[in-house]
Design an enzyme around this catalytic site. Structure first.
Site, PDB file in Angstrom:
ATOM      1  N   TYR A  99       0.792  -1.230   0.000  1.00 49.43           N
ATOM      2  CA  TYR A  99       0.000   0.000   0.000  1.00 49.43           C
ATOM      3  C   TYR A  99       0.829   1.288   0.000  1.00 49.43           C
ATOM      4  O   TYR A  99       0.521   2.229  -0.740  1.00 49.43           O
ATOM      5  CB  TYR A  99      -1.038  -0.024   1.144  1.00 49.43           C
ATOM      6  CG  TYR A  99      -2.231  -0.869   0.750  1.00 49.43           C
ATOM      7  CD1 TYR A  99      -3.342  -0.294   0.143  1.00 49.43           C
ATOM      8  CD2 TYR A  99      -2.228  -2.251   0.920  1.00 49.43           C
ATOM      9  CE1 TYR A  99      -4.424  -1.075  -0.272  1.00 49.43           C
ATOM     10  CE2 TYR A  99      -3.295  -3.040   0.515  1.00 49.43           C
ATOM     11  CZ  TYR A  99      -4.387  -2.445  -0.082  1.00 49.43           C
ATOM     12  OH  TYR A  99      -5.451  -3.223  -0.497  1.00 49.43           O
ATOM     13  N   GLU A 141      -8.900  -6.936   4.203  1.00 48.02           N
ATOM     14  CA  GLU A 141      -8.126  -8.035   3.586  1.00 48.02           C
ATOM     15  C   GLU A 141      -7.495  -8.947   4.650  1.00 48.02           C
ATOM     16  O   GLU A 141      -7.389 -10.153   4.449  1.00 48.02           O
ATOM     17  CB  GLU A 141      -7.058  -7.445   2.637  1.00 48.02           C
ATOM     18  CG  GLU A 141      -7.708  -6.967   1.331  1.00 48.02           C
ATOM     19  CD  GLU A 141      -6.911  -5.957   0.528  1.00 48.02           C
ATOM     20  OE1 GLU A 141      -5.683  -5.831   0.744  1.00 48.02           O
ATOM     21  OE2 GLU A 141      -7.520  -5.273  -0.318  1.00 48.02           O
TER      22      GLU A 141
HETATM   23  C1  HEM Z   1      -6.497   2.025  -1.577  1.00 44.31           C
HETATM   24  C2  HEM Z   1      -5.770   1.556  -2.565  1.00 44.31           C
HETATM   25  C3  HEM Z   1      -6.330   0.727  -3.689  1.00 44.31           C
HETATM   26  C4  HEM Z   1      -7.500   0.861  -4.384  1.00 44.31           C
HETATM   27  C5  HEM Z   1      -8.596   1.895  -4.186  1.00 44.31           C
HETATM   28  C6  HEM Z   1      -7.521  -0.195  -5.386  1.00 44.31           C
HETATM   29  C7  HEM Z   1      -8.536  -0.400  -6.297  1.00 44.31           C
HETATM   30  C8  HEM Z   1      -8.612  -1.443  -7.181  1.00 44.31           C
HETATM   31  C9  HEM Z   1      -9.709  -1.696  -8.078  1.00 44.31           C
HETATM   32  C10 HEM Z   1     -10.939  -0.830  -8.236  1.00 44.31           C
HETATM   33  C11 HEM Z   1      -9.433  -2.832  -8.753  1.00 44.31           C
HETATM   34  C12 HEM Z   1     -10.286  -3.500  -9.816  1.00 44.31           C
HETATM   35  C13 HEM Z   1     -11.095  -4.570  -9.147  1.00 44.31           C
HETATM   36  C14 HEM Z   1     -11.719  -5.530 -10.104  1.00 44.31           C
HETATM   37  O1  HEM Z   1     -10.976  -6.266 -10.759  1.00 44.31           O
HETATM   38  O2  HEM Z   1     -12.923  -5.524 -10.209  1.00 44.31           O
HETATM   39  C15 HEM Z   1      -8.159  -3.309  -8.281  1.00 44.31           C
HETATM   40  C16 HEM Z   1      -7.535  -4.442  -8.746  1.00 44.31           C
HETATM   41  C17 HEM Z   1      -6.200  -4.694  -8.540  1.00 44.31           C
HETATM   42  N1  HEM Z   1      -5.400  -4.090  -7.616  1.00 44.31           N
HETATM   43 FE1  HEM Z   1      -5.913  -2.601  -6.387  1.00 44.31          FE
HETATM   44  N2  HEM Z   1      -6.388  -0.942  -5.269  1.00 44.31           N
HETATM   45  C18 HEM Z   1      -5.630  -0.415  -4.260  1.00 44.31           C
HETATM   46  C19 HEM Z   1      -4.407  -0.884  -3.824  1.00 44.31           C
HETATM   47  C20 HEM Z   1      -3.664  -1.839  -4.487  1.00 44.31           C
HETATM   48  C21 HEM Z   1      -2.305  -2.205  -4.130  1.00 44.31           C
HETATM   49  C22 HEM Z   1      -1.515  -1.638  -2.955  1.00 44.31           C
HETATM   50  C23 HEM Z   1      -1.896  -3.142  -5.049  1.00 44.31           C
HETATM   51  C24 HEM Z   1      -0.552  -3.811  -5.177  1.00 44.31           C
HETATM   52  C25 HEM Z   1       0.560  -3.131  -5.299  1.00 44.31           C
HETATM   53  C26 HEM Z   1      -3.030  -3.390  -5.937  1.00 44.31           C
HETATM   54  C27 HEM Z   1      -3.036  -4.303  -6.978  1.00 44.31           C
HETATM   55  C28 HEM Z   1      -4.146  -4.617  -7.734  1.00 44.31           C
HETATM   56  C29 HEM Z   1      -4.136  -5.623  -8.781  1.00 44.31           C
HETATM   57  C30 HEM Z   1      -2.942  -6.437  -9.234  1.00 44.31           C
HETATM   58  C31 HEM Z   1      -5.437  -5.675  -9.285  1.00 44.31           C
HETATM   59  C32 HEM Z   1      -5.985  -6.606 -10.395  1.00 44.31           C
HETATM   60  C33 HEM Z   1      -6.167  -5.905 -11.687  1.00 44.31           C
HETATM   61  C34 HEM Z   1      -5.000  -5.982 -12.632  1.00 44.31           C
HETATM   62  O3  HEM Z   1      -4.071  -6.778 -12.451  1.00 44.31           O
HETATM   63  O4  HEM Z   1      -5.046  -5.236 -13.616  1.00 44.31           O
HETATM   64  N3  HEM Z   1      -4.068  -2.579  -5.561  1.00 44.31           N
HETATM   65  N4  HEM Z   1      -7.682  -2.459  -7.325  1.00 44.31           N
END
Ligand code: HEM
Ligand SMILES: Cc1cc2nc3c(=O)[nH]c(=O)nc-3n(C[C@H](O)[C@H](O)[C@H](O)COP(=O)(O)OP(=O)(O)OC[C@H]3O[C@@H](n4cnc5c(N)ncnc54)[C@H](O)[C@@H]3O)c2cc1C
Length: 409
Positions: A99, A141
């Site tokens: 994060y 989580e």
């Molecule tokens: C408050 C912070 C964060 C928010 C608001 C956020 C938001 C989101 C959203 C809206 C999605 C799409 C969900 C779906 O597939 O329906 C997503 C997917 C994902 N998030 Fe986060 N996220 C956050 C933090 C993080 C962090 C810290 C990481 C890792 C470094 C991360 C890695 C991913 C990955 C790998 C995906 C899958 C989509 C892809 O690979 O393209 N996220 N997140």
């Protein structure tokens, strides 16, 4: 969830600047991703590079950070959305230490894109807001990690599975039956949930993570996934993981999986159920169907749509289940028919699924409706069910095989 305490000035600044950020949200997050992957190339092992290339993920993250910021004084209203994303994060093994990396790069990207408009006051307020939002994700989580690990048959991180059977289900969809290589037991997942596969493909610079719905009922001694081979065409290359699985993953080979996750699943209760699938979207619904087929007290109707018979998976199997179970109804719609379909009692509609045909099926108005398929299909089904069959929104459940998308027309 207890409401985090947030400073009044921060709240005001965040709300006052949300509109500017909204306007430039996609620009900021696109820059953010480039920046973050430059500084932390190891994250390319986690993020879906195809989503990056075709611009799907930047939008999803931008929208969520903004929606969260605008509602920062009432974050509990966003809890269902947070939980949905947290399932995906848990399935992908996103951990608390990730994060600050996102936060640091997101704030720097804001500064770099907005220039002078991003005063110290604005950046400090957004930093505080981001930390509040991140803490909510981290705590949701944490519970999910504990649950996945502590349930019977559960595990932490990735577990090695062996492909025990590979079965072609149509010209483009193949099922893989998987058993844990350690010989241990499997958890009872919810019908509709998915797992994440970690594919280490020879010649690829990074690992590739992909989700696949479990396509059989939970009480089996294997997990089954059914994968559509995504072939390219024109400018588009072949799908990386699906073609690898089809071409190179055979009986005896190993795959790495995280424990089942996802909030699209069969709700308990006694309501009848209607399942509507488009193409490979039948997979999570097949898990629900097989669960309900074993429960004569709960009527189930499965409506499957596909382009044509040769692309339609599990038709003979579904027909057999419908033949012998009076509480099961089955209806098929193909874009185009051949002569063979005219003799098949379950293939009942040629062309696209429409309101008239669904009405002719006399579906139960009291049922819960679950649907899954490509975006245009989801939008059409949502519109028909809501506006023409007048099914209340709280009885409609859907899943899209990609980052969260809006299906309202
Ligand atoms: C408050 C912070 C964060 C928010 C608001 C956020 C938001 C989101 C959203 C809206 C999605 C799409 C969900 C779906 O597939 O329906 C997503 C997917 C994902 N998030 Fe986060 N996220 C956050 C933090 C993080 C962090 C810290 C990481 C890792 C470094 C991360 C890695 C991913 C990955 C790998 C995906 C899958 C989509 C892809 O690979 O393209 N996220 N997140
Ligand atoms: C919750 C969930 C459940 C899922 N369940 C299933 C399931 O049960 N069965 C199933 O088959 N799939 C399922 N999926 C989809 C699956 O995760 C993969 O997205 C799918 O297999 C494609 O992955 P890939 O690596 O083969 O293709 P990718 O390499 O990710 O490519 C995806 C598509 O984009 C195209 N593409 C790639 N690069 C470009 C470019 N530069 N320009 C234009 N187009 C491009 C490819 O041709 C391909 O069609 C699910 C997804 C989710 C999120």
């Amino acid at each position: 969830m207890s409401q985090p305490v947030i400073n009044e000035n921060t709240l005001e600044t965040v709300k006052a600047t949300a509109a500017v950020l909204e306007e430039r949200g996609t620009e900021i997050t696109s820059h953010f991703y480039k920046r973050m992957f430059n500084n932390h190339p190891e994250l390319l092992n986690i993020f879906n590079q195809t989503n990056q290339k075709i611009g799907r993920q930047p939008k999803a993250l931008a929208n969520t950070v903004l929606a969260a910021a605008k509602n920062i004084d009432q974050l509990e209203t966003l809890l269902p959305v947070v939980k949905n994303i947290a399932h995906k994060h848990r399935s992908l093994q996103i951990k608390p230490e990730h994060y600050p990396i996102v936060g640091e790069n997101l704030l720097a990207a804001m500064q770099e894109v907005l220039g002078e408009a991003a005063t110290d006051e604005v950046i400090t307020a957004w930093e505080e807001a981001y930390n509040v939002i991140a803490d909510v994700f981290i705590s949701v989580e944490k519970e999910m990690y504990q649950e996945a690990e502590e349930q019977d048959g559960g595990w932490e991180g990735f577990r090695t599975f062996t492909v025990v059977k590979k079965v072609p289900e149509s010209d483009v969809i193949t099922s893989f039956y998987l058993r844990p290589a350690d010989g241990g037991s499997l958890p009872l997942f919810e019908p509709g949930q998915y797992i994440t596969i970690k594919a280490d493909i020879p010649g690829e610079d990074y690992l590739h993570l992909r989700q696949y719905s479990l396509s059989d009922a939970p009480n089996r001694d294997y997990f089954r996934i059914s994968v559509k081979r995504e072939e390219g065409g024109g400018q588009a290359p072949d799908g990386i993981v699906s073609t690898f699985l089809h071409r190179h993953m055979n009986e005896g080979d190993s795959l790495e999986l995280t424990a089942p996750a996802g909030d699209f699943y069969l709700q308990e209760g006694s309501r009848p159920v209607v399942l509507i699938s488009g193409g490979v979207g039948l997979t999570p619904l097949m898990s629900m169907f097989n669960t309900l087929a074993e429960d004569p007290s709960r009527p189930v109707t499965f409506i499957q749509t596909a382009q044509s018979r040769n692309l339609h998976a599990l038709h003979e199997y579904t027909s057999r289940v419908a033949d012998i179970n009076p509480h099961v109804s089955y209806h098929v719609c193909y874009d185009t028919w051949t002569e063979a379909e005219e003799k098949d009692p379950y293939v009942q509609k040629e062309g696209y699924l429409d309101a008239e045909w669904l009405q002719s099926l006399k579906l139960d108005e009291e049922a819960d409706y679950y649907f899954c398929g490509p975006l245009p299909f989801l939008r059409a089904v949502n519109r028909i069910l809501k506006k023409e069959l007048h099914i209340p929104a709280d009885r409609l459940h859907f899943e899209f095989f990609g980052p969260a998308a809006d299906i309202e027309e």
